[in-house]
Design an enzyme around this catalytic site. Structure first.
Site, PDB file in Angstrom:
ATOM      1  N   SER A 144       0.763  -1.276  -0.308  1.00 15.55           N
ATOM      2  CA  SER A 144      -0.006  -0.117  -0.119  1.00 15.55           C
ATOM      3  C   SER A 144       0.770   1.183   0.028  1.00 15.55           C
ATOM      4  CB  SER A 144      -0.918  -0.174   1.335  1.00 15.55           C
ATOM      5  OG  SER A 144      -0.072  -0.274   2.403  1.00 15.55           O
ATOM      6  N   ASN A 203      -2.179  -1.775  13.556  1.00 17.99           N
ATOM      7  CA  ASN A 203      -3.627  -1.495  13.256  1.00 17.99           C
ATOM      8  C   ASN A 203      -4.136  -0.299  14.203  1.00 17.99           C
ATOM      9  OD1 ASN A 203      -3.524  -4.028  12.129  1.00 17.99           O
ATOM     10  ND2 ASN A 203      -4.728  -5.203  13.748  1.00 17.99           N
ATOM     11  N   THR A 240     -38.543  27.319 -11.365  1.00 19.60           N
ATOM     12  CA  THR A 240     -38.563  26.069 -10.805  1.00 19.60           C
ATOM     13  C   THR A 240     -39.167  25.127 -12.174  1.00 19.60           C
ATOM     14  OG1 THR A 240     -41.135  26.676 -10.638  1.00 19.60           O
ATOM     15  CG2 THR A 240     -39.717  26.755  -8.651  1.00 19.60           C
ATOM     16  N   HIS A 241     -38.921  23.645 -12.239  1.00 17.05           N
ATOM     17  CA  HIS A 241     -39.083  23.060 -13.313  1.00 17.05           C
ATOM     18  C   HIS A 241     -38.360  23.626 -14.364  1.00 17.05           C
ATOM     19  CE1 HIS A 241     -42.721  21.225 -11.230  1.00 17.05           C
ATOM     20  NE2 HIS A 241     -42.618  22.349 -10.812  1.00 17.05           N
ATOM     21  N   SER A 244     -13.014  24.611 -28.631  1.00 13.84           N
ATOM     22  CA  SER A 244     -13.162  23.293 -29.163  1.00 13.84           C
ATOM     23  C   SER A 244     -11.839  23.133 -30.094  1.00 13.84           C
ATOM     24  CB  SER A 244     -14.392  23.223 -29.666  1.00 13.84           C
ATOM     25  OG  SER A 244     -14.324  22.346 -30.940  1.00 13.84           O
ATOM     26  N   LYS A 263     -16.299  27.950 -30.221  1.00 13.53           N
ATOM     27  CA  LYS A 263     -16.867  27.429 -28.833  1.00 13.53           C
ATOM     28  C   LYS A 263     -16.036  28.121 -27.752  1.00 13.53           C
ATOM     29  CE  LYS A 263     -19.471  24.367 -28.116  1.00 13.53           C
ATOM     30  NZ  LYS A 263     -19.354  23.046 -28.242  1.00 13.53           N
ATOM     31  N   ASN A 279     -16.094  26.730 -24.034  1.00 17.08           N
ATOM     32  CA  ASN A 279     -16.806  25.812 -22.989  1.00 17.08           C
ATOM     33  C   ASN A 279     -16.454  25.925 -21.651  1.00 17.08           C
ATOM     34  OD1 ASN A 279     -17.724  24.566 -25.134  1.00 17.08           O
ATOM     35  ND2 ASN A 279     -15.719  23.431 -25.616  1.00 17.08           N
ATOM     36  N   GLU A 287     -18.224  21.827 -15.802  1.00 18.35           N
ATOM     37  CA  GLU A 287     -18.611  20.728 -16.341  1.00 18.35           C
ATOM     38  C   GLU A 287     -17.707  19.460 -15.472  1.00 18.35           C
ATOM     39  OE1 GLU A 287     -19.177  20.433 -20.815  1.00 18.35           O
ATOM     40  OE2 GLU A 287     -17.936  22.030 -20.375  1.00 18.35           O
ATOM     41  N   TYR A 332      -9.831  -5.391  12.755  1.00 18.61           N
ATOM     42  CA  TYR A 332      -9.183  -5.295  11.593  1.00 18.61           C
ATOM     43  C   TYR A 332      -9.063  -6.601  10.537  1.00 18.61           C
ATOM     44  CZ  TYR A 332      -5.674  -3.810   8.332  1.00 18.61           C
ATOM     45  OH  TYR A 332      -4.970  -3.424   7.290  1.00 18.61           O
ATOM     46  N   GLN A 383      -7.401  -1.705   4.070  1.00 18.09           N
ATOM     47  CA  GLN A 383      -6.524  -1.248   3.271  1.00 18.09           C
ATOM     48  C   GLN A 383      -6.960  -0.269   1.973  1.00 18.09           C
ATOM     49  OE1 GLN A 383      -2.365  -2.826   2.966  1.00 18.09           O
ATOM     50  NE2 GLN A 383      -2.721  -2.927   0.873  1.00 18.09           N
ATOM     51  N   LYS A 423      -8.126   3.763   1.814  1.00 11.91           N
ATOM     52  CA  LYS A 423      -7.238   4.841   1.857  1.00 11.91           C
ATOM     53  C   LYS A 423      -7.404   5.679   0.327  1.00 11.91           C
ATOM     54  CE  LYS A 423      -4.237   3.220   5.083  1.00 11.91           C
ATOM     55  NZ  LYS A 423      -5.377   1.860   5.093  1.00 11.91           N
TER      56      LYS A 423
HETATM   57  N1  ARG Z   1      -1.035  -1.469   5.181  1.00  8.49           N
HETATM   58  C1  ARG Z   1      -2.431  -1.717   6.038  1.00  8.49           C
HETATM   59  C2  ARG Z   1      -3.399  -0.939   5.898  1.00  8.49           C
HETATM   60  O1  ARG Z   1      -3.338   0.034   5.271  1.00  8.49           O
HETATM   61  C3  ARG Z   1      -1.626  -1.615   7.364  1.00  8.49           C
HETATM   62  C4  ARG Z   1      -2.169  -2.589   8.522  1.00  8.49           C
HETATM   63  C5  ARG Z   1      -1.517  -3.759   8.442  1.00  8.49           C
HETATM   64  N2  ARG Z   1      -1.836  -4.716   9.518  1.00  8.49           N
HETATM   65  C6  ARG Z   1      -2.044  -5.930   9.400  1.00  8.49           C
HETATM   66  N3  ARG Z   1      -2.180  -6.452  10.338  1.00  8.49           N
HETATM   67  N4  ARG Z   1      -1.414  -6.654   8.262  1.00  8.49           N
HETATM   68  O2  ARG Z   1      -4.349  -1.220   6.416  1.00  8.49           O
END
Ligand code: ARG
Length: 468
Positions: A28, A114, A159-160, A287, A293, A295, A300, A327, A332, A335
């Site tokens: 990650s 965790n 409205t509408h 364009s 044009k 835009n 948008e 957990y 993961q 994120k």
């Molecule tokens: N990269 C993990 C995450 O984003 C970190 C936690 C990993 N924990 C584990 N027990 N493998 O969630």
């Protein structure tokens, strides 16, 4: 026995490290490197606490802190080598630290990734909320500023998507200021629940080491208005809770919907059909094929990007709904949804604010569109109500007047008083006053109404509030 595609060896119970494909699938760090600042700050506070309770000596603490500082400056300078085989930001930083500083091996005492990841994410969301709140105010200022620059410009309210009643452009813009005000309130409210320190929860069940959680929370600013430490109260909840991410993304999704609606209004207004506004060239594109044009791409794209912000919220909720306690590695996946949401709404808010500072009403077209007396038909009904006619009957009578005008191809102003009276006796000479736009607007004067006095009051209220 080492496998050929093995990329890293793990200590303890593992005989071999993960294969390259497994490492690539599960890393990650390619996206969570963004948590580096929070991770370093969190580790420093944790180390300070470990020193306080006697796990680290003063010199070990110092070595860890300066080791982390060095890593921090390397990352900031782009000189840090992120290793995907070390999985995530947390392991990358800790492994590098430990390689350089022997005491680094003590840093993870009574801490799990965790609770570390929960800590870093909470700190990250906290920072994002602070930045976003500032940017939202900036956007509100742009809307109020545009209204203040053109306080007398009237446009039809719809409205509408049919012309309904005249309103000041400022009143229309202030509607969005209100929406954004509620968005800000929601983010501030979410902040209170984000700002709770999870560290000390361990992997799931805390630790046998007598941690000083209050100390860590204070160090990291997880405090309420009175400076009291805010701590998560259940270790299992703390490591698996992502409500604060959902809350942020939900507030962001609603904000994105508001921005999308504003975009839609601006797109319509900038069209040849409306021509109520002109957006300066720097905030529009041409364009590649059609030379004429111009835009409104920012609007948008903002409208379009609301789709992914809504999608991110749905992804998160779906991600969470089937997870057993506590957990799970699934988490993961939170994120990228969070980062993308924050990046997207913040960019939209900033660009929208900047574009509005380069947007100008085309007053002549606004005047033409808003001066159709038919937009004041409701005022005629109110006129009859003031003379004692029940509203339903008044509405009916004015409907007949409108039909009469249409049949004769006249505006409501061009009908004679006799014609008015042929429909309803209660009409007298002063009825034409109702159709004077300026006079009509001045009648709309209680809180929330679009009369000139009220709109100016609202502009002043917001501009004062946004100054602080
Ligand atoms: N990269 C993990 C995450 O984003 C970190 C936690 C990993 N924990 C584990 N027990 N493998 O969630």
């Amino acid at each position: 026995m080492k496998k050929r595609n093995q990329v890293v060896s793990r200590s303890g119970r593992f005989e071999s490290g993960p294969g390259a494909d497994v490492a690539a699938f599960s890393e990650s760090v390619s996206f969570d490197w963004r948590l580096w600042q929070q991770d370093i700050t969190g580790s420093m506070a944790h180390a300070a606490m470990l020193h306080k309770i006697g796990i680290l000596t003063q010199s070990e603490l110092q070595a860890i802190v300066s080791g982390l500082e060095r890593i921090g400056s390397e990352i900031a300078a782009g000189d840090f080598e992120w290793k995907p085989e070390l999985e995530d930001v947390h392991m990358n930083i800790e492994a590098t630290l430990t390689k350089r500083v022997p005491a680094g091996a003590k840093l993870h005492t009574a801490r799990s990734r965790n609770d570390q990841v929960a800590l870093d994410m909470r700190m990250w969301v906290r920072d994002e909320i602070v930045h976003l709140l500032g940017e939202l105010r900036e956007l509100q200022r742009s809307l109020v500023g545009l209204g203040e620059k053109h306080p007398d410009v009237l446009i039809p309210g719809y409205t509408h998507l049919q012309r309904a009643q005249p309103v000041f452009l400022a009143h229309h813009l202030l509607a969005y200021v209100e929406m954004l005000g509620r968005d800000s309130d929601r983010f501030q409210d979410a902040f209170v629940r984000v700002n709770i320190c999870p560290l000390g929860s361990g992997a799931i069940a805390g630790s046998t080491i007598p941690l000083d959680r209050e100390f860590v929370a204070q160090e990291l600013g997880f405090v309420d208005g009175h400076g009291r430490a805010q701590l998560t109260q259940n270790s299992m909840d703390a490591v698996s809770d992502r409500d604060y991410v959902v809350e942020f993304c939900a507030a962001a999704a609603l904000l994105a919907v508001h921005l999308s609606r504003l975009s839609e209004d601006l797109i319509l207004w900038a069209s040849s059909e409306f021509q109520f506004i002109k957006i300066e060239d720097t905030y529009t594109t041409g364009s590649s094929l059609m030379p004429q044009k111009k835009n409104p791409d920012i609007a948008e794209l903002t409208r379009g990007k609301s789709g992914r912000v809504i999608g991110n919220l749905v992804s998160l909720l779906t991600l969470l709904k089937g997870l057993p306690m506590t957990y799970n590695r699934d988490l993961q996946e939170d994120k990228e949804r969070l980062f993308d949401t924050a990046d997207t709404v913040r960019a939209c808010v900033r660009l929208m604010g900047a574009m509005l500072q380069h947007t100008h009403p085309v007053e002549e077209n606004c005047r033409k569109a808003s001066s159709d007396p038919a937009l004041l038909a409701t005022d005629l009904a109110d006129y009859l109500v003031r003379r004692g006619l029940p509203f339903r009957k008044a509405h009916h009578a004015v409907g007949a007047i409108v039909a009469l005008a249409e049949k004769q191809n006249k505006t409501l102003k061009q009908l004679t008083i006799d014609e008015y009276q042929s429909v309803e006796k209660l009409f007298s000479d002063d009825v034409m006053d109702c159709l004077e736009l300026k006079k009509a607007m001045a009648q709309r004067n209680f809180t929330g109404a679009p009369g000139p006095r009220e709109v100016k009051k609202q502009l002043a209220r917001w501009s004062k509030q946004l100054k602080e």
